[in-house]
Design a protein around this motif. Structure first.
Motif, PDB file in Angstrom:
ATOM      1  N   GLY A 197       4.615 -14.417   7.043  1.00  0.00           N
ATOM      2  CA  GLY A 197       4.308 -13.414   6.040  1.00  0.00           C
ATOM      3  C   GLY A 197       5.581 -12.922   5.391  1.00  0.00           C
ATOM      4  N   ALA A 198       5.773 -13.304   4.138  1.00  0.00           N
ATOM      5  CA  ALA A 198       6.943 -12.876   3.362  1.00  0.00           C
ATOM      6  C   ALA A 198       6.437 -12.198   2.099  1.00  0.00           C
ATOM      7  N   ASP A 199       5.398 -11.394   2.277  1.00  0.00           N
ATOM      8  CA  ASP A 199       4.653 -10.847   1.137  1.00  0.00           C
ATOM      9  C   ASP A 199       4.968  -9.389   0.837  1.00  0.00           C
ATOM     10  N   GLY A 200       6.222  -8.985   1.090  1.00  0.00           N
ATOM     11  CA  GLY A 200       6.710  -7.705   0.607  1.00  0.00           C
ATOM     12  C   GLY A 200       6.318  -6.499   1.431  1.00  0.00           C
ATOM     13  N   VAL A 201       6.714  -5.343   0.923  1.00  0.00           N
ATOM     14  CA  VAL A 201       6.550  -4.104   1.673  1.00  0.00           C
ATOM     15  C   VAL A 201       5.084  -3.773   1.920  1.00  0.00           C
ATOM     16  N   ASN A 202       4.191  -4.154   1.008  1.00  0.00           N
ATOM     17  CA  ASN A 202       2.757  -3.913   1.179  1.00  0.00           C
ATOM     18  C   ASN A 202       2.075  -5.127   1.802  1.00  0.00           C
ATOM     19  N   SER A 203       2.727  -5.739   2.739  1.00  0.00           N
ATOM     20  CA  SER A 203       2.332  -7.015   3.317  1.00  0.00           C
ATOM     21  C   SER A 203       0.903  -7.059   3.850  1.00  0.00           C
ATOM     22  N   LEU A 204       0.131  -8.003   3.332  1.00  0.00           N
ATOM     23  CA  LEU A 204      -1.211  -8.266   3.850  1.00  0.00           C
ATOM     24  C   LEU A 204      -1.138  -8.798   5.281  1.00  0.00           C
ATOM     25  N   VAL A 205      -0.123  -9.609   5.559  1.00  0.00           N
ATOM     26  CA  VAL A 205       0.037 -10.175   6.903  1.00  0.00           C
ATOM     27  C   VAL A 205       0.349  -9.067   7.908  1.00  0.00           C
ATOM     28  N   ALA A 206       1.221  -8.127   7.540  1.00  0.00           N
ATOM     29  CA  ALA A 206       1.536  -7.005   8.432  1.00  0.00           C
ATOM     30  C   ALA A 206       0.298  -6.146   8.685  1.00  0.00           C
ATOM     31  N   LYS A 207      -0.510  -5.936   7.654  1.00  0.00           N
ATOM     32  CA  LYS A 207      -1.756  -5.174   7.820  1.00  0.00           C
ATOM     33  C   LYS A 207      -2.698  -5.898   8.773  1.00  0.00           C
ATOM     34  N   HIS A 208      -2.757  -7.211   8.661  1.00  0.00           N
ATOM     35  CA  HIS A 208      -3.594  -8.003   9.551  1.00  0.00           C
ATOM     36  C   HIS A 208      -3.141  -7.864  10.999  1.00  0.00           C
ATOM     37  N   LEU A 209      -1.832  -7.836  11.206  1.00  0.00           N
ATOM     38  CA  LEU A 209      -1.286  -7.770  12.559  1.00  0.00           C
ATOM     39  C   LEU A 209      -1.324  -6.368  13.158  1.00  0.00           C
ATOM     40  N   PHE A 210      -0.959  -5.374  12.335  1.00  0.00           N
ATOM     41  CA  PHE A 210      -0.710  -4.035  12.871  1.00  0.00           C
ATOM     42  C   PHE A 210      -1.609  -2.946  12.291  1.00  0.00           C
ATOM     43  N   GLY A 211      -2.488  -3.306  11.380  1.00  0.00           N
ATOM     44  CA  GLY A 211      -3.395  -2.322  10.796  1.00  0.00           C
ATOM     45  C   GLY A 211      -2.836  -1.617   9.591  1.00  0.00           C
ATOM     46  N   LYS A 212      -1.507  -1.632   9.428  1.00  0.00           N
ATOM     47  CA  LYS A 212      -0.857  -1.053   8.254  1.00  0.00           C
ATOM     48  C   LYS A 212       0.463  -1.770   8.024  1.00  0.00           C
ATOM     49  N   SER A 213       0.910  -1.736   6.792  1.00  0.00           N
ATOM     50  CA  SER A 213       2.123  -2.491   6.457  1.00  0.00           C
ATOM     51  C   SER A 213       3.403  -1.710   6.702  1.00  0.00           C
ATOM     52  N   PHE A 214       3.317  -0.370   6.757  1.00  0.00           N
ATOM     53  CA  PHE A 214       4.519   0.435   7.013  1.00  0.00           C
ATOM     54  C   PHE A 214       4.109   1.819   7.496  1.00  0.00           C
ATOM     55  N   ASP A 215       5.102   2.562   8.007  1.00  0.00           N
ATOM     56  CA  ASP A 215       4.898   3.927   8.476  1.00  0.00           C
ATOM     57  C   ASP A 215       5.218   4.877   7.320  1.00  0.00           C
ATOM     58  N   THR A 216       4.240   5.651   6.891  1.00  0.00           N
ATOM     59  CA  THR A 216       4.447   6.537   5.737  1.00  0.00           C
ATOM     60  C   THR A 216       5.492   7.612   6.006  1.00  0.00           C
ATOM     61  N   LYS A 217       5.784   7.900   7.281  1.00  0.00           N
ATOM     62  CA  LYS A 217       6.753   8.954   7.609  1.00  0.00           C
ATOM     63  C   LYS A 217       8.193   8.468   7.559  1.00  0.00           C
TER      64      LYS A 217
END
Length: 385
Positions: free
Chosen positions: A144-164
């Motif tokens: 997954g090299a699909d940027g900060v809003n990564s679909l792959v990261a969401k698939h793995l962890f439920g969200k692409s980044f920590d809003t805090k």
């Protein structure tokens, strides 16, 4: 269903580097991106000598800088006051991502990567990707090299980044009719945003101007941007303001799961002090691909993440040190002391530029900071009410 060794999702610097490197190792690779190339990308486009070194290593040729503006001088400002102008610095190249990303994407295709760009993903599983047109691709390893809003990261962890802990940036492209880029310095403004900075990067046909910093301490980044534009003497309606999240050193210690890897912004691999992301994007893409190919050749694709974490150790070490230094450099309590040190000390300025150029890494910079830390902290305490 079409089977590949590796599917790379995202065809920016991380994805194109991963796809190219994997293909060169003899792996079959599918490259997916919802965009078609060339495409515009919101980014300052700063391409350093560190980036240039990685580019040559991965793609086997030097980057084409014929459309870039190259400067060997940079101005540093704070609160409307010029702190220093550094001359004869390592070259800094101001690129347009439209050109840069298209070149890397072309290198990937030239290496034999199969092109699935221009198609959005309809469904993602641990082993396969279904595109909107119904095409289904499967692979032993997915990157997954699909940027900060990564679909792959969401698939793995439920969200692409920590809003805090995520950063946020705003940018405009000031047209030549308003600001002639040939007459503009390459400029960084400390404290244009809290825990961040502002930038003015001259290009051939425009000037990229922006502010960025941690999102949480900057609830009204648009106000910070408008204030910065006034500092530069620009009207508030000079161009459309665009925004994007910045994984400002908020990297994932575990960038994936088993045979699914994250690279570049999707893994949070952005320098938390300089904000540079292109170099780490390309390098992490290369390392992810190398790990994937090693795991596949060993008939153990599930070991790809362990191999990748080992290959990433040096980058993660640098980012950990940088996050610690950021607390000293950007913390409001010590800001006046930092600005005083930066304006007085040629050593501090030189180390910053050598870091940006890839001539020095964070462990060496940290040692230099520790030597000066007692005086730095004492000055900060004296200046703090």
């Amino acid at each position: 269903m079409t089977q590949f060794d590796i599917i790379v999702i995202g065809a920016g610097p991380a994805g194109s580097a991963a796809a190219t490197w994997a293909a060169k190792q003899g792996c079959s690779v599918a490259l997916i991106d919802k965009a078609t190339f060339p495409r515009s990308k919101l980014c300052g486009g700063l391409f350093t000598e560190r980036s240039r070194t990685y580019y040559h290593e991965i793609f086997g040729q030097d980057v084409d800088l014929s459309h870039a503006v190259t400067r060997d001088e940079m101005a540093f400002w704070h609160d409307g006051r010029e702190l220093a102008v550094l001359k004869d610095i390592p070259p800094l190249h101001l690129t347009m991502r439209l050109d840069l990303d298209a070149a890397m994407y072309t290198h990937a295709l030239d290496a034999g990567v199969e092109d699935f760009t221009g198609q959005a993903i309809a469904e993602l599983t641990d082993t396969a990707v279904k595109l909107r047109d119904g095409t289904t691709l499967a692979a032993a390893v997915i990157i997954g090299a699909d940027g900060v809003n990564s679909l792959v990261a969401k698939h793995l962890f439920g969200k692409s980044f920590d809003t805090k802990t995520i950063g946020f940036g705003l940018e405009i492209e000031a047209p030549v009719s308003i600001q002639d880029p040939d007459k503009q310095p390459l400029r960084i403004d400390f404290a244009a945003a809290k825990w961040g900075y502002g930038w003015s990067f001259p290009k051939h046909s425009s000037t990229t101007i922006g502010v960025g910093g941690l999102r949480d301490p900057n609830p009204d980044m648009k106000h910070q941007m408008q204030r910065y534009m006034r500092t530069l003497g620009l009207p508030s309606e000079v161009a459309k303001i665009k925004g994007h999240h910045l994984p400002f050193g908020d990297f994932r210690p575990t960038p994936g799961r088993a045979h699914i890897l994250l690279a570049g912004d999707a893994a949070g691999l952005v320098d938390p002090i300089t904000g540079e992301g292109i170099a780490f994007a390309m390098k992490s893409g290369q390392l992810a691909a190398q790990s994937a190919c090693e795991a596949i050749k060993a008939a153990a694709p599930h070991t790809a993440l362990d191999l990748y974490k080992t290959h990433l150790k040096e980058i993660h070490r640098n980012l950990r040190i940088a996050r610690i230094l950021r607390r000293i450099i950007f913390a409001p309590r010590w800001h006046k002391s930092l600005i005083g040190s930066f304006s007085r000390s040629g050593t501090v300025r030189t180390m910053y530029m050598r870091l940006l150029a890839g001539e020095v890494e964070y462990p060496e910079l940290a040692r230099n900071v520790l030597v000066q830390l007692p005086r730095y902290l004492l000055n900060g305490l004296r200046r703090t009410p």
